[in-house]
Scaffold this active site. Sequence first.
Site, PDB file in Angstrom:
ATOM      1  N   CYS A 209       0.831  -1.199   0.000  1.00 20.57           N
ATOM      2  CA  CYS A 209       0.000   0.000   0.000  1.00 20.57           C
ATOM      3  C   CYS A 209       0.872   1.258   0.000  1.00 20.57           C
ATOM      4  O   CYS A 209       1.470   1.568  -1.018  1.00 20.57           O
ATOM      5  CB  CYS A 209      -1.006  -0.034   1.146  1.00 20.57           C
ATOM      6  SG  CYS A 209      -2.458   0.949   0.751  1.00 20.57           S
TER       7      CYS A 209
ATOM      8  N   HIS B 252      -3.714  -5.082   0.273  1.00 19.97           N
ATOM      9  CA  HIS B 252      -3.150  -5.617   1.528  1.00 19.97           C
ATOM     10  C   HIS B 252      -3.225  -7.139   1.529  1.00 19.97           C
ATOM     11  O   HIS B 252      -4.189  -7.715   2.054  1.00 19.97           O
ATOM     12  CB  HIS B 252      -3.940  -5.081   2.730  1.00 19.97           C
ATOM     13  CG  HIS B 252      -3.748  -3.629   2.966  1.00 19.97           C
ATOM     14  ND1 HIS B 252      -2.855  -3.124   3.880  1.00 19.97           N
ATOM     15  CD2 HIS B 252      -4.335  -2.555   2.386  1.00 19.97           C
ATOM     16  CE1 HIS B 252      -2.903  -1.803   3.856  1.00 19.97           C
ATOM     17  NE2 HIS B 252      -3.787  -1.427   2.963  1.00 19.97           N
TER      18      HIS B 252
ATOM     19  N   GLU C 252      -1.691  -9.140   3.310  1.00 19.17           N
ATOM     20  CA  GLU C 252      -1.547  -9.695   4.674  1.00 19.17           C
ATOM     21  C   GLU C 252      -2.887 -10.091   5.285  1.00 19.17           C
ATOM     22  O   GLU C 252      -2.955 -10.988   6.114  1.00 19.17           O
ATOM     23  CB  GLU C 252      -0.803  -8.708   5.587  1.00 19.17           C
ATOM     24  CG  GLU C 252      -1.526  -7.421   5.967  1.00 19.17           C
ATOM     25  CD  GLU C 252      -1.397  -6.292   4.957  1.00 19.17           C
ATOM     26  OE1 GLU C 252      -1.090  -6.563   3.781  1.00 19.17           O
ATOM     27  OE2 GLU C 252      -1.637  -5.125   5.343  1.00 19.17           O
TER      28      GLU C 252
END
Length: 551
Positions: free
Chosen positions: A382, A508, A510
């Site tokens: 990001c 993102h 993650e």
Amino acid sequence: MTKYIFVTGGVTSSLGKGIIAASLAKLLQARGFRTTIQKFDPYINVDPGTLNPYEHGECYVTEDGAETDLDLGHYERYLNTFTSQANNVTTGRIYQYVINKEREGAYLGKTVQVIPHITDEIKRRITLLGKDNKYDIVITELGGTVGDIESLPYIEAVRQLKWEMGDDNALVVHLTLIPYLKAAKELKTKPTQHSVKMMSEHGLNPDVLVCRTEEPLYKDLKRKIALFCNVTQDAVIEAMDADTIYSVPLEMMRERLDEICLQKLNMPKGNDPDMTKWKEFLNKLRYPKSKVTIGLIGKYVELQDAYKSILEALIHAGAMNECKVEVRNIHSEYLTPENAIEKLHNLDAILVAPGFGSRGIEGKIDAIRYARENKIPFFGICLGMQMACVEFARNVLKMGKAHSTEMNPDTTDAVIAMMEEQKNITQMGGTMRLGSYECELRSDSRAAAIYGSTHINERHRHRYEFNNEYMDAYEKAGMIPVGKNPKTGLVEVVEVQDHPFYVGVQFHPEYKSTVENPHPLFVAFIKAAKEAQERRNGHNHPVYENSVAEG
Ligand code: GLN
């Protein structure tokens, strides 16, 4: 009928209610029950999206674009299923709903009160996920600690629900602390007794006590806790400090937490939990064959919770690679071209974290330059990807003043700029580009090879974006926008050629890494770090000599 388990906390905060709730859910799921978890947070923010990470840790984002508490991340990582808007409710949201209804005149002239109007709305939300027979069991974690003023309406709502549903259908698991007094060499049960007493003053009795402790709870002590807290003896569960949060489900299995809950809910035990995959993961995590050091460059690094999902995704990816991942936190505010070598030279890979605002931004750019020039594996997420584009513009495309308009609205080269759809937005909460969007990857890209697909979906949380006017210049110079949203053309992934691993992503990844499905980008990143380490060990002189410091 859907059964409900409530997880409350006593004595202190930070006992790991989220992990206990997720572990219990995992065991029930592994027995074949359709299980989900939701969290109710007693603060007045409508969601944690506007909260500073220092206040509240990471803001987790769901597929459907809810900005939520980081515990939802644990739920997804453990259960390997998606959560949604409905899985995180705050007092702010409850009040907002009730007040809006009051303005519509829905209460027909009645006085609107905490009881029954707020508690009814809490009850409605608690039972929402249980509608439509989608789940056998819904676990509800109540944020905060019993005894907090703001927790009271929740305790009352649970009390009423339990009364309405009956003990067979609703169960309270209370997480508490049994402190060990070193000087007295004794475990102390009094704080637990007090917290249970406080709950029962509000008419709610726990059915199961999960006791966090540094020392094993011996049998007599369990009996004493059971007697004075009015629970059955088998319902006193020991939760010793664990070496990793991923061993907690197995610890809870050993203590039979899932079985006891099922028994009390009058449910069949089903199959024994199938934890084979989980155990395989845990074995790899515990017995790594190698070790890499990853530099995490961010501005909230002093607070572990701020980058929770990234840290967990690195753990998952490490286990997949049978490699221990040591994360070195590097504060971007204190990183300069002068000290970059000293701070970065012994890292195997560099990850530049997401973020907002200008604090520490130049340090991130310095770290990215260092990684690019010295061919250190680089992963930008990001804001990390956006700053990779800024660094490339400044140092390769020779646009010295290039920036994101977030940091410098007057920059002459706005290589990162506010998305069109964001320009007229004045409200802060819930208004970013949020949640899952598609992305098409170029078939010759590294990302496509890593994903094993050219069509992916990933979650977003941002207002700024790569400025497509500069696309050609970047491509010609070797930074390729390899991933784009097929509908809007927004750039989602950039890669630098002639580099062992240089991937920047606007989304993102993650958030989607789970124990059972570690995220492919993180797995590839750790693999690249291992390879970089091997290459480095083969060199007498590291390749980073002509780097940022001289630049
Ligand atoms: N601040 C940047 C934006 O709004 C990046 C956000 C992030 O890293 N999540 O676009």
